[in-house]
Design a protein around this motif. Structure first.
Motif, PDB file in Angstrom:
ATOM      1  N   LEU A 143      24.961  -0.765  12.679  1.00  0.00           N
ATOM      2  CA  LEU A 143      25.293  -0.596  14.094  1.00  0.00           C
ATOM      3  C   LEU A 143      24.037  -0.265  14.892  1.00  0.00           C
ATOM      4  CD1 LEU A 143      28.458   1.647  13.637  1.00  0.00           C
ATOM      5  CD2 LEU A 143      28.422  -0.807  14.101  1.00  0.00           C
ATOM      6  N   LYS A 144      24.076  -0.587  16.169  1.00  0.00           N
ATOM      7  CA  LYS A 144      22.979  -0.237  17.053  1.00  0.00           C
ATOM      8  C   LYS A 144      23.018   1.254  17.365  1.00  0.00           C
ATOM      9  CE  LYS A 144      22.429  -4.683  19.441  1.00  0.00           C
ATOM     10  NZ  LYS A 144      22.470  -5.366  20.770  1.00  0.00           N
ATOM     11  N   ILE A 145      21.850   1.840  17.495  1.00  0.00           N
ATOM     12  CA  ILE A 145      21.771   3.242  17.892  1.00  0.00           C
ATOM     13  C   ILE A 145      22.235   3.348  19.344  1.00  0.00           C
ATOM     14  CG2 ILE A 145      20.250   5.222  18.234  1.00  0.00           C
ATOM     15  CD1 ILE A 145      18.429   4.014  16.071  1.00  0.00           C
ATOM     16  N   PRO A 146      23.216   4.187  19.656  1.00  0.00           N
ATOM     17  CA  PRO A 146      23.723   4.263  21.034  1.00  0.00           C
ATOM     18  C   PRO A 146      22.703   4.879  21.968  1.00  0.00           C
ATOM     19  CG  PRO A 146      24.686   6.000  19.703  1.00  0.00           C
ATOM     20  CD  PRO A 146      23.896   5.131  18.757  1.00  0.00           C
ATOM     21  N   ASN A 147      22.770   4.482  23.243  1.00  0.00           N
ATOM     22  CA  ASN A 147      21.883   5.128  24.199  1.00  0.00           C
ATOM     23  C   ASN A 147      22.485   6.462  24.634  1.00  0.00           C
ATOM     24  OD1 ASN A 147      23.720   4.743  26.451  1.00  0.00           O
ATOM     25  ND2 ASN A 147      23.096   2.599  26.486  1.00  0.00           N
ATOM     26  N   LYS A 148      21.725   7.225  25.372  1.00  0.00           N
ATOM     27  CA  LYS A 148      22.118   8.594  25.706  1.00  0.00           C
ATOM     28  C   LYS A 148      23.311   8.657  26.653  1.00  0.00           C
ATOM     29  CE  LYS A 148      18.745   8.973  29.467  1.00  0.00           C
ATOM     30  NZ  LYS A 148      17.590   9.739  29.980  1.00  0.00           N
ATOM     31  N   PHE A 149      23.706   7.522  27.235  1.00  0.00           N
ATOM     32  CA  PHE A 149      24.845   7.523  28.147  1.00  0.00           C
ATOM     33  C   PHE A 149      26.178   7.390  27.423  1.00  0.00           C
ATOM     34  CE2 PHE A 149      21.282   5.589  30.553  1.00  0.00           C
ATOM     35  CZ  PHE A 149      21.150   6.583  31.521  1.00  0.00           C
ATOM     36  N   GLN A 150      26.154   6.997  26.159  1.00  0.00           N
ATOM     37  CA  GLN A 150      27.401   6.744  25.458  1.00  0.00           C
ATOM     38  C   GLN A 150      28.185   8.029  25.232  1.00  0.00           C
ATOM     39  OE1 GLN A 150      28.678   3.646  24.711  1.00  0.00           O
ATOM     40  NE2 GLN A 150      26.972   3.098  26.044  1.00  0.00           N
ATOM     41  N   PRO A 151      29.515   7.952  25.293  1.00  0.00           N
ATOM     42  CA  PRO A 151      30.328   9.169  25.158  1.00  0.00           C
ATOM     43  C   PRO A 151      30.100   9.925  23.855  1.00  0.00           C
ATOM     44  CG  PRO A 151      31.660   7.347  25.975  1.00  0.00           C
ATOM     45  CD  PRO A 151      30.334   6.766  25.597  1.00  0.00           C
ATOM     46  N   TYR A 152      29.822   9.217  22.783  1.00  0.00           N
ATOM     47  CA  TYR A 152      29.639   9.899  21.512  1.00  0.00           C
ATOM     48  C   TYR A 152      28.175   9.959  21.088  1.00  0.00           C
ATOM     49  CZ  TYR A 152      34.624  10.112  21.149  1.00  0.00           C
ATOM     50  OH  TYR A 152      35.938  10.416  21.394  1.00  0.00           O
ATOM     51  N   TYR A 153      27.300   9.931  22.064  1.00  0.00           N
ATOM     52  CA  TYR A 153      25.892  10.213  21.771  1.00  0.00           C
ATOM     53  C   TYR A 153      25.801  11.668  21.310  1.00  0.00           C
ATOM     54  CZ  TYR A 153      20.908  11.053  22.590  1.00  0.00           C
ATOM     55  OH  TYR A 153      19.588  11.408  22.451  1.00  0.00           O
ATOM     56  N   VAL A 154      25.083  11.908  20.214  1.00  0.00           N
ATOM     57  CA  VAL A 154      25.043  13.245  19.624  1.00  0.00           C
ATOM     58  C   VAL A 154      24.173  14.172  20.469  1.00  0.00           C
ATOM     59  CG1 VAL A 154      24.365  14.577  17.604  1.00  0.00           C
ATOM     60  CG2 VAL A 154      25.423  12.343  17.312  1.00  0.00           C
ATOM     61  N   SER A 155      24.765  15.248  20.953  1.00  0.00           N
ATOM     62  CA  SER A 155      24.022  16.249  21.703  1.00  0.00           C
ATOM     63  C   SER A 155      24.850  17.515  21.773  1.00  0.00           C
ATOM     64  CB  SER A 155      23.719  15.755  23.118  1.00  0.00           C
ATOM     65  OG  SER A 155      24.903  15.660  23.871  1.00  0.00           O
ATOM     66  N   ILE A 156      24.234  18.590  22.203  1.00  0.00           N
ATOM     67  CA  ILE A 156      24.934  19.861  22.290  1.00  0.00           C
ATOM     68  C   ILE A 156      26.121  19.757  23.241  1.00  0.00           C
ATOM     69  CG2 ILE A 156      24.721  22.227  23.170  1.00  0.00           C
ATOM     70  CD1 ILE A 156      22.010  22.394  21.930  1.00  0.00           C
ATOM     71  N   LYS A 157      25.970  19.026  24.341  1.00  0.00           N
ATOM     72  CA  LYS A 157      27.041  18.916  25.321  1.00  0.00           C
ATOM     73  C   LYS A 157      28.245  18.148  24.790  1.00  0.00           C
ATOM     74  CE  LYS A 157      24.058  19.059  29.410  1.00  0.00           C
ATOM     75  NZ  LYS A 157      23.615  18.316  30.615  1.00  0.00           N
ATOM     76  N   ARG A 158      28.033  17.355  23.760  1.00  0.00           N
ATOM     77  CA  ARG A 158      29.106  16.470  23.303  1.00  0.00           C
ATOM     78  C   ARG A 158      29.498  16.718  21.857  1.00  0.00           C
ATOM     79  NH1 ARG A 158      28.423  10.857  26.482  1.00  0.00           N
ATOM     80  NH2 ARG A 158      27.706  11.713  28.432  1.00  0.00           N
ATOM     81  N   GLN A 159      29.159  17.868  21.330  1.00  0.00           N
ATOM     82  CA  GLN A 159      29.473  18.157  19.943  1.00  0.00           C
ATOM     83  C   GLN A 159      30.918  18.621  19.809  1.00  0.00           C
ATOM     84  OE1 GLN A 159      27.784  22.732  19.806  1.00  0.00           O
ATOM     85  NE2 GLN A 159      26.422  21.104  19.242  1.00  0.00           N
TER      86      GLN A 159
END
Length: 373
Positions: A143-159
């Motif tokens: 799979l392609k690495i998602p960009n930072k706008f994607q809903p399930y981009y890994v980050s503290i805000k979206r964990q």
């Protein structure tokens, strides 16, 4: 078309007649300047958000909803919002956006466990838990690495965990907010999953939050205890799923062996001059895990018993070696009895050591995952 509501008549517009049995069209006019309706904003933020919230309705195998956004502009010929007289300036088809997992053992797009049933007095739910892939693991999944706008981009805000009711995502990426962990931390960035509320729960009137009654609080308490290993989860096992990410309960024997061999070769004080892995003994089927300066080292991934002791003794006896080491997670009572017997009867010294006595039990690196899993 519904025009009359309890607060009075609503001026209603629509772009075209519906060509289906039922549906909903929402028209919004006179947008304030604070609303960002640029093509980039809608593409990167709004449509993925809608695709995530309604993903189960939009899924190809379900497909009970078609969702699209139309941006209209006034036609030169007639005014906007008449049956004709508008142009579609831009159009977006909203597609499902679902979580991508990376199973730590199977190396597949699967959660660690799926729809584990949990319940209490007056309520039922299902818990799905897994880990998000990191950059190299997206490539492993093809799979392609998602960009930072994607809903399930890994980050503290979206964990964290999505909360669903009636197949609709009510709360996004909740973990700290649900009091499952004490604070936001990068250690939890790879955690994702779903709490699917089945019975005994209600939303607030806006449908964007859950009424935090006793049922919901008890459900969250149950989820927290399962994920922290305080209560049995799937297969009635207690595991701390929040403690670490993608590490199996038992590291592969070859990985433990190679780490131990490297440790013996490079120890600053007890350095071994000659270290051989998978040392073959003539005349028998099998090989010594490590032969280091005429010492026999054997590795076991779990608890070692008396039979493991005698396997090591056979290698020592056939090869003419006097000293042996058995490294394992733990040892049975029979293993210790066998060691005493071999020492008294055959004058061979066998020493027991646990995995934790050596620097070999840390989580595997990306390179080690590729090589040993």
């Amino acid at each position: 078309m519904i025009k009359e509501f309890s607060f009075g008549e609503l001026t209603t517009y629509y772009t075209s007649e519906f060509n289906q049995e039922s549906g909903t069209e929402i028209s919004i006019t006179d947008l304030k300047s604070i609303v960002n309706v640029t093509q980039t904003s809608v593409t990167n933020t709004l449509t993925p958000y809608l695709g995530e919230r309604y993903r189960r309705f939009l899924a190809p195998d379900n497909k009970i909803m078609n969702l699209k956004l139309l941006f209209l502009e006034e036609s030169e010929q007639t005014s906007l919002f008449q049956d004709s007289g508008y142009n579609i300036k831009r159009e977006w088809i909203v597609k499902e956006v679902k979580p991508i997992y990376f199973h730590p053992f199977k190396r597949e797009n699967k959660p660690v466990f799926l729809k584990h049933p949990i319940s209490g007095k007056g309520w039922k739910a299902e818990l799905t838990f897994g880990y998000a892939p990191q950059d190299k693991e997206y490539e492993e999944l093809g799979l392609k690495i998602p960009n930072k706008f994607q809903p399930y981009y890994v980050s503290i805000k979206r964990q964290g965990l999505d909360v669903l009711l009636h197949d609709r995502v009510i709360l996004f990426h909740q973990l700290f907010e649900l009091d499952i962990v004490p604070n936001r931390h990068a250690d939890y960035n790879t955690i994702r999953g779903e709490i699917d509320l089945k019975e005994g729960f209600e939303t607030a009137i806006t449908k964007n939050s859950i009424i935090e009654d006793n049922n919901f609080r008890h459900c969250l308490e149950k989820v927290r205890k399962i994920l922290k290993g305080e209560e049995p989860g799937p297969k009635k096992e207690k595991k701390n799923y929040l403690r670490r990410r993608s590490v199996p309960d038992e590291l592969p024997e070859k990985l433990l062996r190679d780490r131990l061999a490297e440790h013996l070769e490079n120890h600053p004080i007890f350095k071994k001059d000659k270290v051989n892995k998978e040392y073959v003994l003539e005349g028998i089927e099998g090989y010594i895990d490590i032969l280091a300066d005429q010492e026999v080292w054997e590795i076991k991934t779990s608890q070692a018993n008396a039979l493991d002791i005698y396997q090591l003794f056979m290698y020592m006896d056939v090869g003419g070696f006097d000293n042996g080491y058995l490294v394992a997670q733990d040892f049975s009572g029979g293993a210790k009895v066998a060691i005493d017997f071999i020492k008294n009867k055959h004058n061979k010294e066998i020493i027991l050591a646990k995995h934790t006595d050596f620097p070999i039990t840390h989580p595997p690196s990306d390179e080690e995952r590729s090589e040993y899993y």
